[in-house]
Design a protein around this motif. Structure first.
Motif, short mmCIF file in Angstrom:
data_model
loop_
_atom_site.label_atom_id
_atom_site.label_comp_id
_atom_site.label_asym_id
_atom_site.label_seq_id
_atom_site.Cartn_x
_atom_site.Cartn_y
_atom_site.Cartn_z
N ASP A 113 0.05 5.20 -1.70
CA ASP A 113 0.05 4.40 -2.95
C ASP A 113 1.25 3.47 -2.96
O ASP A 113 2.40 3.93 -3.09
N PRO A 114 1.04 2.15 -2.86
CA PRO A 114 2.17 1.20 -2.79
C PRO A 114 3.13 1.30 -3.95
O PRO A 114 4.35 1.15 -3.77
N GLU A 115 2.62 1.56 -5.15
CA GLU A 115 3.50 1.62 -6.32
C GLU A 115 4.38 2.86 -6.31
O GLU A 115 5.56 2.80 -6.65
N ILE A 116 3.82 3.99 -5.92
CA ILE A 116 4.62 5.23 -5.84
C ILE A 116 5.63 5.13 -4.70
O ILE A 116 6.78 5.54 -4.82
N ILE A 117 5.19 4.54 -3.57
CA ILE A 117 6.07 4.39 -2.40
C ILE A 117 7.31 3.57 -2.74
O ILE A 117 8.40 3.82 -2.21
N LYS A 118 7.17 2.60 -3.64
CA LYS A 118 8.30 1.73 -4.01
C LYS A 118 9.44 2.51 -4.64
O LYS A 118 10.61 2.18 -4.46
N THR A 119 9.10 3.55 -5.41
CA THR A 119 10.11 4.21 -6.24
C THR A 119 10.41 5.65 -5.85
O THR A 119 11.46 6.17 -6.20
N ASP A 120 9.47 6.30 -5.16
CA ASP A 120 9.66 7.72 -4.86
C ASP A 120 10.06 7.91 -3.40
O ASP A 120 9.28 7.64 -2.49
N PRO A 121 11.28 8.38 -3.15
CA PRO A 121 11.75 8.54 -1.76
C PRO A 121 10.90 9.49 -0.94
O PRO A 121 10.67 9.27 0.24
N GLU A 122 10.42 10.58 -1.56
CA GLU A 122 9.63 11.56 -0.82
C GLU A 122 8.32 10.93 -0.32
O GLU A 122 7.94 11.09 0.84
N ALA A 123 7.64 10.21 -1.22
CA ALA A 123 6.39 9.54 -0.83
C ALA A 123 6.67 8.47 0.22
O ALA A 123 5.88 8.29 1.16
N ALA A 124 7.79 7.76 0.08
CA ALA A 124 8.14 6.71 1.05
C ALA A 124 8.38 7.30 2.43
O ALA A 124 7.90 6.77 3.44
N VAL A 125 9.11 8.39 2.49
CA VAL A 125 9.41 9.03 3.78
C VAL A 125 8.14 9.54 4.43
O VAL A 125 7.92 9.35 5.64
N VAL A 126 7.27 10.18 3.66
CA VAL A 126 6.02 10.71 4.22
C VAL A 126 5.12 9.56 4.68
O VAL A 126 4.46 9.66 5.71
N HIS A 127 5.11 8.46 3.93
CA HIS A 127 4.33 7.28 4.36
C HIS A 127 4.81 6.79 5.73
O HIS A 127 4.01 6.55 6.64
N ILE A 128 6.13 6.64 5.87
CA ILE A 128 6.69 6.16 7.13
C ILE A 128 6.41 7.17 8.25
O ILE A 128 6.01 6.80 9.36
N ALA A 129 6.62 8.44 7.95
CA ALA A 129 6.41 9.49 8.96
C ALA A 129 4.95 9.56 9.39
O ALA A 129 4.64 9.74 10.57
N ASP A 130 4.05 9.41 8.43
CA ASP A 130 2.62 9.42 8.72
C ASP A 130 2.25 8.27 9.67
O ASP A 130 1.53 8.46 10.65
#
Length: 353
Positions: free
Chosen positions: A281-298
């Protein structure tokens, strides 16, 4: 792994390059991380095509599965309420592990008492404590010694992730390759852990479990609605889009949303719920570090070859995720050799017997 220029099969090399181009065709070719991962993929895919050519042949169709009837659920909740969808019940050992982790008064002895009830958990923590990750001179032969070496939090989170993921079992007629699912989940967990450590985002073990459990929604779809799963793969292939884009196009939601609902139903920590829900989710990824890290790791896990085999493209790496956690291409480049070593070691530790 470097290609010997004096012994290159030009036809295979061209096929590998074309294959890699398709994997990354939705990705930003100007992104330094994407460029670096493509270079790595060119070598890896070339060697894989030489050593394991059968892996690149088209898989036979599962004729025993009826075509999808086209009935779309009105929402993720309706999908999960269908009689066909059976959520694994939360085992007592998982409830007890959560209770120990969440209680600030808990001790190592409390966790050892829970782990000791489950032989698979005992084996997992012993394998980890004796692995080359810790490189201990003394053999660790009891759960209490293992938990002492790992620490209460790391041992608890490892146990939480191991029990959660092990609840999903392969059915007789499988659309999703369970080994690939496991390897992708483990690879994503390791990469998320090391990115979080490098970016100084807090407890790396939390990020490990977030990565480990991020795709539980995929398993639910594939084991509960096989006809739908095959339709999603067909759409991804014919439209040449990523699997989660195919989900959104066909269903109006994707596996990440389902994973978030399941995680909430299991009363897992909020950080794990947000990571599962938001990693696409682009909007959650912008603000949530956990979601951002998992997005990058994925993304990195799939780029390194630890993919699920559901689509021939891996989508795009969201730049907002990189900005969110302030990690650079140079830092990622330095981490990639470590990713590969740790992933290989952790496969030996966590892969089910």
């Amino acid at each position: 792994m470097t290609i010997n220029k004096n012994n290159i099969n030009s036809e295979t090399k061209k096929a590998a390059e074309e294959y890699v181009e398709h994997i990354f065709y939705q990705s930003d070719s100007d992104c330094k991380i994407v460029k670096m991962l493509k270079e790595d993929a060119n070598e890896r895919v070339y060697h894989d095509m030489v050593d394991n050519p059968d892996e690149f042949k088209q898989k036979p169709q599962l004729l025993s599965i009826e075509p999808w009837n086209g009935t779309k659920p009105s929402s993720p909740l309706e999908f999960l309420r269908k009689k066909k969808v059976v959520l694994p019940s939360l085992p007592q050992v998982l409830i007890q592990i959560k209770r120990v982790i969440n209680d600030p008064q808990s001790t190592i002895d409390d966790l050892v008492a829970v782990i000791s009830k489950d032989p698979k958990l005992v084996a997992a923590v012993l394998r980890l404590a004796n692995s080359s990750i810790y490189n201990l001179s003394e053999k660790i032969d009891t759960p209490s010694k293992a938990v002492a070496v790992l620490g209460l939090k790391k041992a608890g989170l490892l146990s939480l992730g191991t029990v959660s993921l092990s609840m999903f079992k392969k059915s007789e007629v499988a659309v999703l390759e369970l080994e690939k699912f496991w390897k992708h989940s483990i690879a994503c967990g390791i990469i998320a852990q090391e990115i979080a450590r490098t970016a100084k985002l807090g407890d790396p073990e939390h990020f490990f479990v977030s990565g480990l459990l991020h795709d539980i929604g995929v398993q639910i779809i594939f084991e509960s609605e096989k006809s739908l799963a095959l339709e999603l793969i067909r759409v991804a292939e014919t439209r040449q889009i990523s699997f989660y884009e195919a989900e959104t196009e066909v269903l109006g939601f994707n596996h990440a949303v389902l994973g978030g609902i399941i995680s909430k139903d299991w009363d897992l920590p909020q950080t794990l719920i947000r990571a599962a829900t938001g990693h696409h989710d682009p909007e959650i990824i912008k603000t949530d570090p956990e979601a951002a890290v998992v997005h990058i790791a994925d993304y990195i896990a799939r780029a390194l070859g630890y993919e699920l085999g559901l689509s021939t493209t891996i989508g795009n790496l969201n730049k907002d995720a990189l900005k969110n956690i302030e990690i650079t291409a140079e830092q990622i480049k330095e981490l990639i050799p470590e990713f590969k070593i740790l992933i290989g070691e952790t496969f030996k530790i966590l892969t089910p017997e």
